[in-house]
Enzyme design. Structure first.
Site, short mmCIF file in Angstrom:
data_model
loop_
_atom_site.label_atom_id
_atom_site.label_comp_id
_atom_site.label_asym_id
_atom_site.label_seq_id
_atom_site.Cartn_x
_atom_site.Cartn_y
_atom_site.Cartn_z
N ARG A 138 20.36 34.21 35.03
CA ARG A 138 20.45 35.87 35.54
C ARG A 138 20.48 36.27 33.89
O ARG A 138 20.82 35.77 33.12
CB ARG A 138 21.98 35.93 36.05
N LYS A 163 28.17 34.10 37.81
CA LYS A 163 28.37 35.03 38.98
C LYS A 163 29.05 34.13 40.19
O LYS A 163 29.88 34.67 40.89
CB LYS A 163 27.20 35.56 39.40
N HIS A 269 15.56 40.02 36.97
CA HIS A 269 15.61 38.77 38.00
C HIS A 269 14.54 38.30 38.64
O HIS A 269 14.61 37.15 39.24
CB HIS A 269 16.72 39.42 39.16
N ARG A 272 13.95 34.81 37.41
CA ARG A 272 14.79 33.76 37.74
C ARG A 272 14.31 33.23 39.32
O ARG A 272 14.00 32.10 40.06
CB ARG A 272 16.39 34.14 38.38
N HIS A 295 23.95 28.34 42.86
CA HIS A 295 24.32 29.25 43.92
C HIS A 295 25.63 28.68 44.46
O HIS A 295 25.90 27.46 44.59
CB HIS A 295 23.23 29.13 45.00
N TYR A 304 13.97 30.41 48.90
CA TYR A 304 12.83 30.06 48.29
C TYR A 304 11.78 29.33 48.92
O TYR A 304 10.51 29.32 48.73
CB TYR A 304 13.17 29.84 46.93
#
Length: 322
Positions: A138, A163, A269, A272, A295, A304
């Site tokens: 990120r 995050k 982003h 990524r 994640h 994805y």
């Protein structure tokens, strides 16, 4: 006689104790103020479940905010009650009308498109973009990298306080190794100059600074991608060198894209997204990609697989072309 602290000042103190970012502090304080003003400046301790539901429903129905924005406001209010006021909300079961959420398939770049953007960049911003794509980071993760986070011995990059609140390591792109070493050498010299001029401290979280009071002057804690000039820390007022600003980095990416023939909406982003998609296309398993991206849930990473499926669907020949 002790002066009673204002509620928002206490909120700021709690946020800093948990070493949240300045942007999170500003966002939380803004939403808490809006919540209080919505209820005619009533103190939050005098309100509960129903007032929170009214405010969140107002945001969704009247203000028509996005789900992300509504969740942001909800997070700020949760922080206020749980961490500042010490209220147990476990039995409240808040049922506000939620903003409608759309499931978007991420737009990705091809490898050639990624390279064409990078080729239009130069200097430190080119290196930052290469690292962002090469490690699937990120933007904030790139900006917050410090010298100590690059492990040239084991070819790893350490990502802390991401995050998802999950610390992780990602493989260091070998093609960037020499450039990153040169960047570290540059920062070491720059830091020595700052120390001679009476600066040289770097921002650390309250907990870290209290535990290691001299760490802020050490070279290894300096940002890998610092600003060109020292500036005043908005929290402490100390003159120091911060990392490159998000808007500055974003502007350089935008300028690079404008020099290409790419008509996709390119933000930081997208690199990524492209990293994850290109790994899937290369046959890397989903669980490994989940760990690399950091994640919280593997379900987030699964989007994805839909991107790759869409790309594969594009290989179907149209009847018009048969």
């Amino acid at each position: 006689m002790a002066v009673k602290k204002k509620l928002l000042d206490i909120v700021r103190e709690k946020i800093r104790l948990k070493h949240y970012s300045l942007s999170t502090e500003r966002t939380y304080v803004l939403w808490i103020k809006q919540y209080i003003f919505f209820h005619n400046k009533k103190h939050p301790i005098e309100m509960d479940k129903s007032e929170i539901e009214q405010f969140l429903t107002y945001l969704a129905v009247n203000k028509k905010v996005s789900p992300t924005t509504q969740n942001q406001a909800f997070s700020a209010i949760l922080f206020l009650y749980r961490d500042v006021l010490g209220v147990d909300m476990s039995s409240w079961n808040i049922q506000a009308l939620r903003a409608k959420e759309r499931k978007h398939i991420p737009v990705v770049l091809t490898k050639d498109e990624v390279m064409s953007i990078i080729e239009q960049m130069s200097g430190v911003y080119k290196l930052m973009t290469q690292l962002m794509y090469g490690c699937g980071l990120r933007m904030k993760e790139v900006l917050n990298i410090r010298i100590k986070d690059i492990d040239f011995g084991f070819d790893k990059v350490y990502i802390w306080d991401s995050k998802s609140l999950k610390d992780r390591t990602v493989p260091l792109p070998i093609s960037l190794k020499n450039e990153l070493k040169a960047q570290v050498e540059y920062i070491q010299k720059l830091h020595q100059e700052d120390l001679k001029l009476g600066f040289g401290s770097v921002w650390l979280s309250y907990a870290l600074e209290r535990k290691y009071p001299n760490a802020k002057y050490e070279t290894k804690w300096q940002y890998l991608f610092p600003m060109r000039k020292v500036s005043k820390d908005p929290r402490s007022g100390i003159i120091r060198r911060h990392h490159v600003l998000e808007k500055t980095f974003g502007r350089n990416i935008k300028q690079a894209v404008s020099k290409t023939n790419i008509n996709k909406r390119v933000t930081s982003h997208i690199f990524r997204y492209s990293y994850a998609t290109h790994l899937l296309q290369a046959g890397i398993d989903l669980r490994t990609i989940w760990e690399l991206l950091g994640h919280k849930s593997v379900e987030t990473t699964m989007i994805y697989t839909h991107v790759v499926a869409e790309l594969n669907r594009g290989k179907v020949i149209s009847p018009l072309d048969m």
